[in-house]
Design a protein around this motif. Structure first.
Motif, PDB file in Angstrom:
ATOM      1  N   LEU A 136      25.037  -6.728  70.158  1.00 57.02           N
ATOM      2  CA  LEU A 136      25.273  -5.304  70.320  1.00 57.02           C
ATOM      3  C   LEU A 136      26.573  -5.049  71.078  1.00 57.02           C
ATOM      4  CD1 LEU A 136      21.680  -4.153  71.372  1.00 57.02           C
ATOM      5  CD2 LEU A 136      22.567  -4.686  69.090  1.00 57.02           C
ATOM      6  N   ALA A 137      27.093  -3.846  70.924  1.00 59.88           N
ATOM      7  CA  ALA A 137      28.231  -3.422  71.733  1.00 59.88           C
ATOM      8  C   ALA A 137      27.838  -3.520  73.200  1.00 59.88           C
ATOM      9  CB  ALA A 137      28.620  -1.989  71.373  1.00 59.88           C
ATOM     10  N   GLY A 138      28.656  -4.185  73.993  1.00 58.68           N
ATOM     11  CA  GLY A 138      28.305  -4.430  75.386  1.00 58.68           C
ATOM     12  C   GLY A 138      27.840  -5.847  75.622  1.00 58.68           C
ATOM     13  N   GLY A 139      27.542  -6.567  74.508  1.00 59.02           N
ATOM     14  CA  GLY A 139      27.238  -7.977  74.642  1.00 59.02           C
ATOM     15  C   GLY A 139      25.777  -8.364  74.568  1.00 59.02           C
ATOM     16  N   GLU A 140      24.853  -7.396  74.600  1.00 56.41           N
ATOM     17  CA  GLU A 140      23.436  -7.746  74.518  1.00 56.41           C
ATOM     18  C   GLU A 140      23.139  -8.441  73.196  1.00 56.41           C
ATOM     19  OE1 GLU A 140      18.994  -5.652  74.372  1.00 56.41           O
ATOM     20  OE2 GLU A 140      20.774  -4.426  74.765  1.00 56.41           O
TER      21      GLU A 140
END
Length: 432
Positions: A136-140
């Motif tokens: 996900l955007a943000g790295g999750e």
């Protein structure tokens, strides 16, 4: 098992419901920040209706939606009725399910009720086919045993599956879409418009290079209008704000009743109609695709959403059958205690693709054929089409030619979940 579904459209929600009914954990990742009526007003032909019945939501649909009673084809110039095809109970008797409209909210509510974790406002930037994981955007990172790409014709998941960008093919058509409150139409004070508003049916005007579709949604409280015409959008652009005056001029000289309906449109968007070349594969490792992500179709067959929910239901069914097999092993100490390996899931997803490719390809080709038939120029071929249309029907009872209903049965009459169970048994016998 855990299934990660990218996209909370109709196919993604059907997949979520089917998986939860089998006790499989589900997380759905949807980039829209809030609930939107994605697919609102889309028609549900009987093959989709049977899936709704098997997913346990048909009673809600019949309560909230509109059961189509007839489909009327009209001449574009004067609205002359070319053919009124009876649907209603005839459809239900022949195909064991009604033809209805409207079902996004029902599927969303059922998926939530069954415990699917639906996350809105989540941007998936990449999907790793090894693992698999959605990043996900943000790295999750969101991982599962399987990732399902239900993210539409512009699918990001498809890029991961094919390791390449597949170019969309422009069809040369665009669609205007508008929704009206019933009160807006009644305010026109036109007897013919009021007559259409009283009917629980679909009306289609056929003309050179264009056709339009008008039908009730929300139990007859609202009406959808779809206007299809030659494409004039900028190349590469998929959606633009429509010019009302241009739209009205496009249908100058058409039936006065249609023009009065069009006069109610306050604003409108234009959507470029595109499709994909046939994909070499829908799956890579334990990542697969469904619906418009792998077999988008033109809106001339009312099968796009139905095919997507069939795909989703079959994925859930296959995983449920596989899970039942391992539960049986757990209960029998004489058998090897085991869990599905990635290799098993890869093979199962290939089975899903094998089950679905032939029927979806037929539906896509049928929609392309309908485009040609609906958009004939005035002349001999159009006169022949109109003559044959007088005797055509979707059921054996209404089809004097038998050709039309025979063709329709190839999609409307399929019991895809029964066929899925049979295919699973054969796969199970050969794989294990």
């Amino acid at each position: 098992m855990r299934v990660v579904i990218v996209g909370a459209g109709l196919g993604g929600l059907a997949c979520a419901i089917a998986c939860r009914r089998e006790g499989i954990d589900v997380v759905v990742l949807e980039r829209s920040p809030e609930v939107r009526e994605v697919g609102a007003g889309i028609q549900i032909p009987p093959n989709g209706g049977r899936i709704m019945r098997d997913l346990g939501v048909l009673p809600q649909l019949l309560d909230q939606g509109s059961q189509v009673q007839q489909v009327d084809f009209r001449r574009y110039k004067d609205g002359h009725l070319l053919r009124s095809m009876p649907f209603g109970d005839d459809i239900t008797r022949e195909y064991d399910a009604p033809w209805i409209a409207d079902y996004y909210r029902v599927l969303l509510d059922e998926a939530i009720r069954l415990g699917a974790n639906i996350r809105f406002g989540v941007e998936v930037e990449h999907v790793l086919t090894d693992g698999p994981e959605a990043i996900l955007a943000g790295g999750e990172r969101v991982s599962g045993n399987i990732v399902v790409g239900a993210d539409g014709i512009g699918s990001l998941v498809r890029h991961s599956v094919l390791n390449d960008t597949v170019s969309l093919v422009e069809t040369g058509d665009l669609a205007y879409r508008a929704t009206f409150q019933k009160e807006q139409l009644e305010a026109l004070g036109d007897d013919k418009v009021n007559d259409l508003c009283q009917r629980v049916g679909v009306t289609s005007w056929l003309g050179p290079d264009k056709h339009t579709i008008f039908y009730p949604v929300r139990g007859g409280k609202e009406f959808n209008l779809v206007l299809l015409r030659p494409d004039n959008l900028t190349q590469g652009s998929r959606r633009e704000k429509g010019d009302i005056q241009e739209m009205r001029e496009s249908y100058a000289g058409w039936d006065e009743t249609l023009q009065k309906i069009i006069s109610c449109v306050p604003s409108i968007d234009k959507w470029k109609l595109t499709h994909l070349p046939e994909l070499p594969s829908w799956t890579k490792n334990t990542v697969t695709l469904l619906g418009d992500a792998c077999h988008p179709t033109l809106p001339y067959q009312a099968q796009g959403a139905a095919m997507a929910v069939e795909d989703g239901a079959i994925i859930g069914k296959l995983l449920g059958l596989l899970q039942a097999r391992y539960r049986k092993l757990e209960r029998d100490p004489s058998l090897s205690d085991n869990e599905p390996t990635p290799e098993t899931l890869i093979s199962l997803l290939k089975l899903y693709e094998q089950i679905r490719k032939a029927p979806t390809t037929r539906s896509v080709q049928a929609a392309i054929m309908n485009r040609k038939l609906f958009h004939l120029q005035d002349g001999l071929l159009r006169s022949i089409r109109d003559f044959l249309l007088r005797y055509a029907g979707v059921t054996r009872k209404s089809d004097w030619t038998w050709l039309s209903s025979s063709r329709q049965r190839r999609s409307l009459g399929l019991d895809v979940l029964k066929d899925c169970s049979i295919a699973f048994e054969a796969w199970e016998a050969s794989f294990f």
